[in-house]
Design a protein around this motif. Structure first.
Motif, PDB file in Angstrom:
ATOM      1  N   LYS A 142      37.698  36.055  46.854  1.00  0.00           N
ATOM      2  CA  LYS A 142      36.901  35.512  45.851  1.00  0.00           C
ATOM      3  C   LYS A 142      35.810  35.571  45.096  1.00  0.00           C
ATOM      4  CE  LYS A 142      33.564  31.384  45.496  1.00  0.00           C
ATOM      5  NZ  LYS A 142      32.956  30.036  46.225  1.00  0.00           N
ATOM      6  N   LEU A 143      36.215  35.658  43.737  1.00  0.00           N
ATOM      7  CA  LEU A 143      35.788  36.487  42.364  1.00  0.00           C
ATOM      8  C   LEU A 143      34.593  35.283  42.391  1.00  0.00           C
ATOM      9  CD1 LEU A 143      39.026  36.313  40.231  1.00  0.00           C
ATOM     10  CD2 LEU A 143      37.425  38.639  41.137  1.00  0.00           C
ATOM     11  N   PRO A 144      34.158  36.866  41.502  1.00  0.00           N
ATOM     12  CA  PRO A 144      32.528  35.933  41.332  1.00  0.00           C
ATOM     13  C   PRO A 144      32.224  35.292  39.858  1.00  0.00           C
ATOM     14  CG  PRO A 144      32.268  37.888  41.188  1.00  0.00           C
ATOM     15  CD  PRO A 144      33.713  37.980  41.608  1.00  0.00           C
ATOM     16  N   ASP A 145      31.610  34.415  39.213  1.00  0.00           N
ATOM     17  CA  ASP A 145      31.523  33.779  38.269  1.00  0.00           C
ATOM     18  C   ASP A 145      32.194  34.896  36.480  1.00  0.00           C
ATOM     19  OD1 ASP A 145      31.416  31.451  39.282  1.00  0.00           O
ATOM     20  OD2 ASP A 145      29.615  31.239  38.686  1.00  0.00           O
ATOM     21  N   ASP A 146      31.591  35.832  36.870  1.00  0.00           N
ATOM     22  CA  ASP A 146      30.858  36.857  35.669  1.00  0.00           C
ATOM     23  C   ASP A 146      32.278  37.959  35.605  1.00  0.00           C
ATOM     24  OD1 ASP A 146      30.277  38.282  37.998  1.00  0.00           O
ATOM     25  OD2 ASP A 146      28.566  39.214  37.313  1.00  0.00           O
ATOM     26  N   VAL A 147      33.318  37.874  36.308  1.00  0.00           N
ATOM     27  CA  VAL A 147      34.802  37.923  36.201  1.00  0.00           C
ATOM     28  C   VAL A 147      35.957  37.295  35.950  1.00  0.00           C
ATOM     29  CG1 VAL A 147      36.589  39.918  37.717  1.00  0.00           C
ATOM     30  CG2 VAL A 147      33.448  40.495  38.344  1.00  0.00           C
ATOM     31  N   THR A 148      36.727  38.054  35.364  1.00  0.00           N
ATOM     32  CA  THR A 148      37.270  37.266  34.387  1.00  0.00           C
ATOM     33  C   THR A 148      38.857  37.060  35.703  1.00  0.00           C
ATOM     34  OG1 THR A 148      38.484  38.466  33.001  1.00  0.00           O
ATOM     35  CG2 THR A 148      36.655  37.141  32.226  1.00  0.00           C
ATOM     36  N   ASP A 149      39.342  35.747  35.082  1.00  0.00           N
ATOM     37  CA  ASP A 149      41.122  35.519  35.395  1.00  0.00           C
ATOM     38  C   ASP A 149      42.251  37.465  35.343  1.00  0.00           C
ATOM     39  OD1 ASP A 149      40.299  33.669  36.929  1.00  0.00           O
ATOM     40  OD2 ASP A 149      41.757  32.341  36.188  1.00  0.00           O
TER      41      ASP A 149
END
Length: 354
Positions: A142-149
């Motif tokens: 899972k990626l945190p909100d402050d790391v972009t795709d």
């Protein structure tokens, strides 16, 4: 769905393939968003099949034609009944190594060393250059909100570079030589800076790539091995001319490996990342009299994703500076493979918008 599939040397096609219809209890259905074109993909195209295979993989059953793409991010569409760590809508980065959990290497989470593993996008039925991919739950982080795709799609090659720097034993304030300023070499430069390197030397014959390293703003000393002696320059710029503490070979050729061996100090470490096809002459006597360590570096610990994510979030590891272009699936050859294969080009990383 649309997918980029590899059939053989110089044969990559945009195909219509069936979307995944079922997932196992421990699997996750991911809609791909961005996928990086890796040097491995380019090697398959120019010299393959290498990692891909015409015969079914012993673990996954996958065989050519292969959906490419092992550097990618996406969004979870559905999860299997036993998956508890993810839910639909989660943004994820894909760690592409998988395999059986039994045996010496499998039980140690090192299936990629066992000869029985598989890699998503190379030896698994699905890849990041298809609209959908089925992966195991442990492959989707899972990626945190402050790391972009886009950043999420670069975590896989970033992990290769971070692991290589780890293997070098580089300490804060230490000196390091990196040979080859392609994507992994450039990421190794960023990883060395994040690790606190005092001086970073980069050897690269392509002036356009040297310029790209300069633009990273890490203060690397840039060397052209075609016009000057890399070893002599390093001896001039290190204490008492002893050489660098470590070297990371990313060019994939014997001359660069020799330069690394000659440039490190006594009891230094040389890490070999670049893939060298065939044999290359070596002089083990040099290794002995300098008491150095020659260290191979394949892949990364499969648990490294959260660490790389936090490095990106901190600003210490700006992987997004590597991105040169974002292209559509249908432009994979003209705007992706061909410019990346240009030996005089400066492009580092092209992302495919899936």
């Amino acid at each position: 769905m649309k997918a980029v599939r590899f059939y053989g040397k110089h044969d990559v096609r945009i195909d219509d393939v069936d979307e995944p219809s079922t997932i196992a209890d421990d699997e996750v259905l991911v809609r791909s968003t961005y996928c990086g074109i890796c040097g491995t993909d380019l090697h398959e195209y120019t010299e393959g099949p290498i990692w891909t295979s015409a015969t079914p993989n012993s673990f996954s059953g996958s065989a050519l034609p292969q959906i490419l793409g092992h550097e990618f991010a996406g969004r979870v569409e559905a999860v299997g009944r036993s998956v508890t760590t993810l839910r639909p809508g989660d943004r994820v980065s894909i760690q592409p190594q998988l395999g059986p959990r039994d045996g010496y290497f499998g039980s140690r989470n090192l299936a990629f060393l066992s000869g029985r593993g598989a890699t998503i996008g190379l030896s698994w039925p699905w890849g990041g250059m298809g609209e959908f991919a089925v992966v195991k739950d442990y492959n989707a982080i899972k990626l945190p909100d402050d790391v972009t795709d886009q950043q999420g799609a670069l975590i896989e090659p970033a992990a290769v570079a971070v692991h290589a720097i780890d293997r070098s034993g580089l300490k804060p304030g230490g000196t390091i030589l990196i040979t080859g300023a392609g994507p992994i070499g450039a990421l190794a430069v960023l990883a060395a800076r994040a690790a606190g390197a005092g001086r970073i030397f980069v050897s690269e014959p392509n002036p356009n790539r040297r310029s790209r390293i300069e633009q990273l703003g890490v203060g690397a000393v840039l060397l052209d091995p075609t016009t000057e002696s890399v070893v002599d320059r390093i001896r001039q710029e290190t204490d008492e001319g002893i050489g660098v503490d470590a070297a990371v070979e990313c060019a994939g050729n014997g001359r660069a490996l020799d330069a690394c061996i000659d440039a490190v100090r006594a009891q230094g470490v040389v890490v070999v990342v670049g893939l060298m096809q065939g044999k290359t002459p070596v002089e083990p006597f040099k290794w002995i009299i300098k008491d150095i360590t020659i260290q191979g570096s394949l892949c990364y610990p499969l648990t490294i994703w959260p660490r790389v994510i936090d490095m990106i979030r901190s600003g210490l590891f700006p992987v997004e500076t590597m991105i040169d272009d974002e292209i559509e699936l249908t432009d994979i050859l003209e705007k992706g493979f061909k410019p990346l294969l240009d030996p005089t080009g400066a492009m580092m990383k092209v992302l495919v918008r899936v």
